[in-house]
Design an enzyme around this catalytic site. Structure first.
Site, PDB file in Angstrom:
ATOM      1  N   CYS A 112      -8.732  61.087  11.797  1.00 12.51           N
ATOM      2  CA  CYS A 112      -7.852  61.442  12.681  1.00 12.51           C
ATOM      3  C   CYS A 112      -7.565  60.012  13.539  1.00 12.51           C
ATOM      4  CB  CYS A 112      -8.236  62.386  13.644  1.00 12.51           C
ATOM      5  SG  CYS A 112      -7.091  62.882  14.814  1.00 12.51           S
TER       6      CYS A 112
ATOM      7  N   GLU B 276       1.482  58.924   4.924  1.00 10.29           N
ATOM      8  CA  GLU B 276       0.249  59.223   4.457  1.00 10.29           C
ATOM      9  C   GLU B 276      -0.266  60.588   4.620  1.00 10.29           C
ATOM     10  OE1 GLU B 276      -2.998  56.727   5.867  1.00 10.29           O
ATOM     11  OE2 GLU B 276      -2.090  54.879   4.873  1.00 10.29           O
TER      12      GLU B 276
END
Length: 373
Positions: A340, A93
């Site tokens: 994150c 990703e």
């Protein structure tokens, strides 16, 4: 003959390939220029090349080593998550984040790249770490994530890319050759300044020493997350091989060698590393290292009992950091699983978080039974 990746092929390699197809050497410069244009998505779009040559080159040359399997948006279209499929079917990703200019700052487009399919470090608070490691990316696969993100930004009227951070799936310094090789291409061919590239590491000390003499001058961000070895052994298992003293020493040595300010990253986890004692330890380490501290409240992850602290605890933690240079990161992309610690490839096996903070073996995914009605 192995296929050639356009993004990392040098001029000599391209000239040799073109010669084999009876094409003149000057076509190499056209190929290299086209590779970095965000409106060019394949060899067929390079109209300077004759159509017959484009067709023949496609047998030997990969315009990109990644294809976009899926994409999603968050933050009103300013955060774009790409699921990039590699040639062997694995997926990583990549996230592109556009930050509009303000009165005292210029706009920026930051791309967060993955360097591995999964991660072997196994930090229990990180979604990627719960996948395990499949393999490392090649330098071309890392570069091509940036190029794919640039095209996605361009298609939305955003960009160009101004910054790249190696903070996606994987441990960049465990994929050292791909990390350094891709950075060299991004600087030499992609037009980025090394000062706008940040490499994040959980603490591969020998590789930090090695990176310090590469002459790159990129920013180093250390995923610290604990100010004592006892807690860091639990949160970042790599600490058992490279404890805090050696890690901080290597990181400050890198800062001295490169002249770049060091960053310590701290994923703030409620009830785990949010105490005032941990904050004081972080403050002392940061002061000694003359480092910037980036505090990141933990994102919620499926099947994890851990999460961010309450606001009062967070403020108490930040208050204890007085005297250090601190920012609190905006957790962009959380509504699209792109923030994150949430990067993960679709349908990968994942490990569950045990109450003691360790990870279970990968759970088997059971395929749904098709209906016969």
């Amino acid at each position: 003959m192995p296929r050639i990746a356009l993004s990392t092929a040098d001029s000599d390699t391209l000239i040799e390939l073109l010669s084999a197809h009876g094409a003149p050497a000057f076509r190499a410069a056209q190929l290299r220029h086209a590779a970095w244009q965000p409106f060019v998505s394949g060899l067929d779009d390079i109209r300077q090349l004759p159509s017959e040559l484009r067709s023949r080159l496609s047998d030997d040359l990969d315009f990109s080593t990644v294809t976009i399997a899926a994409e999603s948006e968050a933050d009103f279209g300013r955060t774009i998550k790409l699921l990039c499929r590699l040639a062997d079917g694995q997926t990583v990703e990549t996230v592109a984040m556009e930050t509009p200019g303000r009165e005292l700052s210029r706009r920026r487009s930051t791309v967060c790249v993955s360097t591995q399919v999964g991660c072997a470090v196994g930090c229990p608070f990180c979604a990627t770490g719960r996948m395990g490691l499949r393999r490392s990316c090649t330098a071309a696969e890392v570069v091509d994530q940036v190029r794919a993100a640039a095209r996605a930004l361009y298609a939305r009227g955003l960009g160009p890319v101004t910054h790249v951070v190696y903070m996606g799936m994987g441990e960049p310094l465990a994929a050292y050759d791909a990390t350094v090789g891709s950075m060299r291409v991004l600087v030499a061919d992609g037009g980025l300044s090394a000062r706008r590239i940040t490499v994040s590491t959980s603490g591969v000390v020998p590789a930090i020493h090695r990176l310090a003499v590469e002459g790159m001058g990129c920013t180093l961000a250390v995923s610290l997350h604990a100010s004592t070895d006892e807690l860091r052994d639990r949160l970042v298992p790599l600490n058992r091989a490279h404890p805090l003293e050696s890690l901080v020493g290597a990181a400050t040595g890198y800062a001295r060698a490169t002249g770049r300010r060091l960053t310590f990253e701290w994923c703030l986890i409620g009830g785990i590393n949010d105490s005032v004692e941990q904050a004081r330890g972080l403050r002392d380490i940061a002061r000694r290292a003359h480092a910037h501290v980036n505090v990141i409240p933990m994102n919620h992850i499926d099947d994890s009992p851990w999460g961010p602290p309450d606001r009062r605890t967070e403020l108490a933690f930040l208050t204890e950091l007085d005297g250090a240079v601190v920012t609190v990161r905006d957790t962009r992309g959380s509504d699209t699983d792109a923030a994150c610690g949430q990067l993960r490839a679709a349908l990968e096996q994942r490990r569950s978080l045990r109450p003691d903070g360790t990870l279970s073996p990968p759970a088997r995914r059971v395929a749904p039974v098709s209906s016969t009605r």
